[in-house]
Every structure is written in structure tokens, then in C-alpha cells.
Design a protein around this motif. Sequence first.
Motif, PDB file in Angstrom:
ATOM      1  N   THR A 282       0.818  -1.211   0.000  1.00  0.00           N
ATOM      2  CA  THR A 282       0.000   0.000   0.000  1.00  0.00           C
ATOM      3  C   THR A 282       0.851   1.259   0.000  1.00  0.00           C
ATOM      4  N   ALA A 283       2.021   1.209   0.592  1.00  0.00           N
ATOM      5  CA  ALA A 283       2.887   2.389   0.609  1.00  0.00           C
ATOM      6  C   ALA A 283       3.369   2.723  -0.796  1.00  0.00           C
ATOM      7  N   MET A 284       3.596   1.704  -1.602  1.00  0.00           N
ATOM      8  CA  MET A 284       4.040   1.942  -2.970  1.00  0.00           C
ATOM      9  C   MET A 284       2.920   2.498  -3.834  1.00  0.00           C
ATOM     10  N   LEU A 285       1.692   2.122  -3.546  1.00  0.00           N
ATOM     11  CA  LEU A 285       0.575   2.548  -4.387  1.00  0.00           C
ATOM     12  C   LEU A 285       0.110   3.961  -4.068  1.00  0.00           C
ATOM     13  N   ASP A 286      -0.131   4.256  -2.815  1.00  0.00           N
ATOM     14  CA  ASP A 286      -0.685   5.572  -2.499  1.00  0.00           C
ATOM     15  C   ASP A 286      -0.311   6.022  -1.091  1.00  0.00           C
ATOM     16  N   GLY A 287      -0.585   5.245  -0.130  1.00  0.00           N
ATOM     17  CA  GLY A 287      -0.345   5.542   1.277  1.00  0.00           C
ATOM     18  C   GLY A 287      -0.847   4.355   2.067  1.00  0.00           C
ATOM     19  N   VAL A 288      -0.421   4.251   3.273  1.00  0.00           N
ATOM     20  CA  VAL A 288      -0.789   3.087   4.077  1.00  0.00           C
ATOM     21  C   VAL A 288      -2.235   3.219   4.540  1.00  0.00           C
ATOM     22  N   ASN A 289      -3.047   2.275   4.145  1.00  0.00           N
ATOM     23  CA  ASN A 289      -4.440   2.191   4.577  1.00  0.00           C
ATOM     24  C   ASN A 289      -4.454   1.259   5.788  1.00  0.00           C
ATOM     25  N   TRP A 290      -4.427   1.839   6.988  1.00  0.00           N
ATOM     26  CA  TRP A 290      -4.272   1.044   8.204  1.00  0.00           C
ATOM     27  C   TRP A 290      -5.449   0.120   8.452  1.00  0.00           C
ATOM     28  N   THR A 291      -6.635   0.502   8.017  1.00  0.00           N
ATOM     29  CA  THR A 291      -7.801  -0.377   8.171  1.00  0.00           C
ATOM     30  C   THR A 291      -7.597  -1.655   7.366  1.00  0.00           C
ATOM     31  N   MET A 292      -7.108  -1.505   6.155  1.00  0.00           N
ATOM     32  CA  MET A 292      -6.859  -2.669   5.314  1.00  0.00           C
ATOM     33  C   MET A 292      -5.727  -3.527   5.889  1.00  0.00           C
ATOM     34  N   VAL A 293      -4.672  -2.883   6.369  1.00  0.00           N
ATOM     35  CA  VAL A 293      -3.547  -3.621   6.947  1.00  0.00           C
ATOM     36  C   VAL A 293      -4.011  -4.450   8.137  1.00  0.00           C
ATOM     37  N   LEU A 294      -4.763  -3.823   9.035  1.00  0.00           N
ATOM     38  CA  LEU A 294      -5.220  -4.539  10.234  1.00  0.00           C
ATOM     39  C   LEU A 294      -6.220  -5.638   9.907  1.00  0.00           C
ATOM     40  N   SER A 295      -7.159  -5.369   8.999  1.00  0.00           N
ATOM     41  CA  SER A 295      -8.155  -6.395   8.679  1.00  0.00           C
ATOM     42  C   SER A 295      -7.525  -7.571   7.940  1.00  0.00           C
ATOM     43  N   ALA A 296      -6.613  -7.302   7.010  1.00  0.00           N
ATOM     44  CA  ALA A 296      -5.942  -8.393   6.296  1.00  0.00           C
ATOM     45  C   ALA A 296      -5.074  -9.216   7.251  1.00  0.00           C
ATOM     46  N   SER A 297      -4.413  -8.546   8.174  1.00  0.00           N
ATOM     47  CA  SER A 297      -3.554  -9.248   9.131  1.00  0.00           C
ATOM     48  C   SER A 297      -4.364 -10.085  10.115  1.00  0.00           C
ATOM     49  N   ALA A 298      -5.477  -9.541  10.567  1.00  0.00           N
ATOM     50  CA  ALA A 298      -6.351 -10.309  11.473  1.00  0.00           C
ATOM     51  C   ALA A 298      -6.905 -11.543  10.769  1.00  0.00           C
ATOM     52  N   MET A 299      -7.325 -11.379   9.521  1.00  0.00           N
ATOM     53  CA  MET A 299      -7.844 -12.523   8.764  1.00  0.00           C
ATOM     54  C   MET A 299      -6.757 -13.569   8.550  1.00  0.00           C
ATOM     55  N   ALA A 300      -5.538 -13.137   8.278  1.00  0.00           N
ATOM     56  CA  ALA A 300      -4.431 -14.081   8.097  1.00  0.00           C
ATOM     57  C   ALA A 300      -4.169 -14.864   9.384  1.00  0.00           C
ATOM     58  N   GLY A 301      -4.245 -14.175  10.525  1.00  0.00           N
ATOM     59  CA  GLY A 301      -4.054 -14.861  11.809  1.00  0.00           C
ATOM     60  C   GLY A 301      -5.130 -15.888  12.080  1.00  0.00           C
ATOM     61  N   ILE A 302      -6.376 -15.525  11.797  1.00  0.00           N
ATOM     62  CA  ILE A 302      -7.494 -16.456  11.994  1.00  0.00           C
ATOM     63  C   ILE A 302      -7.353 -17.662  11.073  1.00  0.00           C
ATOM     64  N   LEU A 303      -7.031 -17.410   9.818  1.00  0.00           N
ATOM     65  CA  LEU A 303      -6.852 -18.524   8.881  1.00  0.00           C
ATOM     66  C   LEU A 303      -5.689 -19.416   9.290  1.00  0.00           C
ATOM     67  N   SER A 304      -4.637 -18.837   9.836  1.00  0.00           N
ATOM     68  CA  SER A 304      -3.516 -19.631  10.311  1.00  0.00           C
ATOM     69  C   SER A 304      -3.936 -20.561  11.445  1.00  0.00           C
ATOM     70  N   LEU A 305      -4.707 -20.012  12.392  1.00  0.00           N
ATOM     71  CA  LEU A 305      -5.187 -20.853  13.501  1.00  0.00           C
ATOM     72  C   LEU A 305      -6.093 -21.971  12.994  1.00  0.00           C
ATOM     73  N   LEU A 306      -6.974 -21.649  12.058  1.00  0.00           N
ATOM     74  CA  LEU A 306      -7.872 -22.676  11.513  1.00  0.00           C
ATOM     75  C   LEU A 306      -7.097 -23.741  10.743  1.00  0.00           C
ATOM     76  N   THR A 307      -6.075 -23.330  10.025  1.00  0.00           N
ATOM     77  CA  THR A 307      -5.235 -24.290   9.304  1.00  0.00           C
ATOM     78  C   THR A 307      -4.478 -25.187  10.273  1.00  0.00           C
TER      79      THR A 307
END
Length: 66
Positions: free
Chosen positions: A31-56
Motif C-alpha cells: 500500500t505504501a508503494m501505491l498511495d499511502g498506508v491504509n491502516w484499516t486494510m492492513v489490520l483487517s488483512a492481518s487479522a484474517m491471516a491470523g485467523i486462517l492460520s489458527l484454523l489451518t
Amino acid sequence: MKNKFLIWLKAAGIRAAKTVAQTVIATIGTTAMLDGVNWTMVLSASAMAGILSLLTSVAGLPEIKE
């Protein structure tokens, strides 16, 4: 049984934390390369990755010797 669950929980938690950290770094970099850091997207994508990791991890963790 409780001891096995605690061992699994620790290993799954470590794996999920690593996954979240990797996702944060990748998302911020992208996101920093594209426009600016969208912290909502960073946090939501990271939370989803953590949940998927636990489920896996339910399928099994190679870190735990059975």
C-alpha cells in the motif's frame, strides 16, 4: 489432554503471530508503494491471516511431535 492442548495452542499461536507479522509487512509495503498506508486494510488483512492460520493449524502442526 490439557497438556497437549496447551502445546498445540502455543505452537499455533506462534505460527499465527508470524503469519500476522508477515502480512503486516507485505500489506504496508504494497500500500505504501501505491498511495499511502491504509491502516484499516492492513489490520483487517492481518487479522484474517491470523485467523486462517489458527484454523489451518487444526489440521496439524509439523512443529509438534506426536
